[in-house]
Design an enzyme around this catalytic site. Structure first.
Site, PDB file in Angstrom:
ATOM      1  CG  HIS A 129      -0.182   0.013   2.529  1.00  0.00           C
ATOM      2  ND1 HIS A 129       0.395   1.138   3.077  1.00  0.00           N
ATOM      3  CD2 HIS A 129       0.102  -0.996   3.388  1.00  0.00           C
ATOM      4  CE1 HIS A 129       0.982   0.833   4.218  1.00  0.00           C
ATOM      5  NE2 HIS A 129       0.830  -0.457   4.429  1.00  0.00           N
ATOM      6  CD  GLU A 153       2.035  -5.733   7.945  1.00  0.00           C
ATOM      7  OE1 GLU A 153       2.234  -6.945   7.667  1.00  0.00           O
ATOM      8  OE2 GLU A 153       2.746  -4.801   7.514  1.00  0.00           O
TER       9      GLU A 153
END
Length: 513
Positions: A8, A86
């Protein structure tokens, strides 16, 4: 067919040097522009993606939306899955990364985050993360690729790195420093995973610099002073000023790569900044007006000079607000010359005017120019700017180490020490201690926020001693040791401050566990 992986864009947690983990944190302005640049890069590849897979976290979903908005055809299939979330960092979630490293040490940090047997306390183990990523690749991504589909995966740093481990069939792990928003093919990940051992050594060097920076600065200052006593050879003024300016420019450049320009317009905390600056300036101006004592004049100058240019770096390392620290440092750097001009207008002594000129030179060469270059890079190539921040930001801190050595070398009296320099007076010692203690006391009365403590309690000792040099030159031999002592106390204060902050953080971790 092809599978591409994208970490990202830069998030607010990245910008503020925090572990986000599974917490949501929005993209910064730079992160959004990185995502747009990634979309343009994907278009340039000429790939028509059939599927896009993202984690469930906002920063990955937003990046995927921006990237795919550049495609002529939207992917037919969109998948959001916890399998791409994550890594869970446990008690370290939302914590300042540098404080974590300092609190647990290099070995502890490596064991928690980059060891095949490691687990952050309360978080996800390396083995669990690897198995989660392996299963998703084998059971979801690989079958789609074999069916002839082009797949885009938008996820997070540790997940992308684990895909690299799986693709390269590695049985060990290292920090690969995957940059934000850079599209990476399977072959790219294999190449990153197979990078030579020197890459890992460079990464480790950066971690050591980050963990031990104040101690390294203090040690370099002592080493510089020792070399001066041994070599007995002062540096030419032109060489010294050029070296100091160059090193400060390097440090500022990497620091300003993190800067969001619009944050300079934020007025939060302005009252405290003004109050602290006014109190310091008033105390310094009073000393310049009321005394002819060289030590007291130097103390007045110490209160008048702006914060050190390394103050934002220290705020970032110690868990303070980086942008607030930059705002305070720049604001004080602009306000200080105005105060000094007012003082100079009522005095015949050219010292304040000299400080104004020196402040202007520092602002232009060591602050303004590298800041403009860094901001231009952020604007023109946001992915490269992010990569430099991720992989090489430690060079900005490392540049301060030779700077500290030069300071110790230049400020130590050349030649052997005369006997009268050895029994240094208690009054001079008290002066130097007061120069660093007084701003901290003033800040403590007003506010205990860390970035304010750092900026107001860390004067620009290089500028102070440069401008105060004429005073020292015309003073007695005893005072000539004052600059070297000042530099020593300056760096010792940094070590002490960090020790206090790290102890406080360790207590927080103990409570969280």
């Amino acid at each position: 067919m092809a599978i591409y992986f994208v970490r990202h864009g830069e998030s607010e947690a990245n910008e503020q040097n925090r572990f986000a983990g599974r917490q949501n944190t929005p993209l910064t302005d730079l992160g959004v522009r990185q995502a747009h640049q990634a979309g343009a890069a994907v278009v340039a590849l000429g790939i028509r993606f059939d599927e896009v897979h993202t984690s469930t976290l906002d920063r990955a979903r937003r990046t995927a939306s921006v990237v795919t908005s550049h495609l002529q055809e939207e992917p037919a299939t969109r998948v959001e899955t916890h399998a791409l979330d994550e890594r869970d960092f446990g008690v370290f979630t939302a914590a300042n990364k540098s404080l974590v490293k300092k609190a647990v040490g290099f070995r502890g940090y490596t064991e928690c985050f980059h060891s095949t047997t490691g687990t952050p306390p309360g978080g996800e183990s390396w083995e669990d993360l690897r198995e989660r990523v392996r299963r998703y690749y084998v059971e979801v991504l690989l079958p789609a690729s074999r069916e002839g589909k082009q797949v885009l995966v938008v996820t997070h740093k540790y997940v992308v790195e684990m895909f690299a481990v799986v693709l390269a069939d590695l049985h060990d792990y290292r920090d690969m420093k995957i940059p934000n928003a850079r599209p990476l093919s399977e072959e790219d990940l294999r190449r990153i995973a197979a990078a030579p051992a020197v890459a890992a050594k460079i990464n480790d060097l950066g971690e050591h610099v980050e963990i031990r920076l104040p101690a390294l600065l203090a040690g370099a200052c002592v080493l510089g002073a020792f070399l001066q006593l041994v070599l007995r050879s002062p540096l030419p003024a032109a060489v010294l000023s050029t070296a100091i300016t160059t090193l400060l420019m390097c440090s500022t450049f990497f620091g300003m790569l993190r800067l969001q320009p619009w944050t300079l317009r934020v007025t939060t905390g302005l009252g405290r900044l003004v109050a602290g600056t006014v109190l310091k300036s008033a105390a310094g101006a009073a000393l310049l007006f009321t005394t002819d004592s060289v030590p007291l004049l130097l103390l007045g100058l110490a209160l008048l000079v702006p914060p050190a240019t390394l103050a934002p770096v220290l705020a970032l390392l110690w868990g303070g607000d980086f942008h607030a620290s930059v705002r305070h440092t720049l604001a004080a750097s602009l306000v200080t010359p105005v105060v000094l001009l007012l003082v100079a207008a009522t005095q015949r002594d050219p010292l304040p005017r000299g400080l104004v000129a020196a402040s202007a030179v520092v602002l232009l060469c060591a602050v303004t120019l590298p800041t403009l270059v860094a901001q231009r890079l952020r604007h023109r190539d946001p992915i490269t700017a992010g990569r430099l921040t991720t992989n090489w930001n430690w060079l900005g801190s490392a540049a301060l180490i030779p700077l500290a050595g030069l300071t110790g070398y230049a400020l130590t009296p050349s030649g052997s020490l005369p006997a009268e320099l050895i029994p240094f007076g208690l009054a001079e010692v008290a002066l130097v201690v007061a120069a660093f203690a007084l701003p901290r006391v003033l800040v403590g009365v007003l506010e205990t926020r860390r970035h304010l403590y750092v900026t107001q309690g860390t004067p620009n000792v290089f500028l102070w001693l440069t401008v105060g040099a004429p005073l020292v030159a015309r003073a007695g031999v005893l005072v000539k040791l004052l600059p070297a002592l000042t530099a020593g106390v300056f760096f010792a204060a940094l070590v002490l401050d960090e020790h206090i902050f790290v102890r406080m953080f360790r207590r927080q971790l103990t409570t969280a566990r």
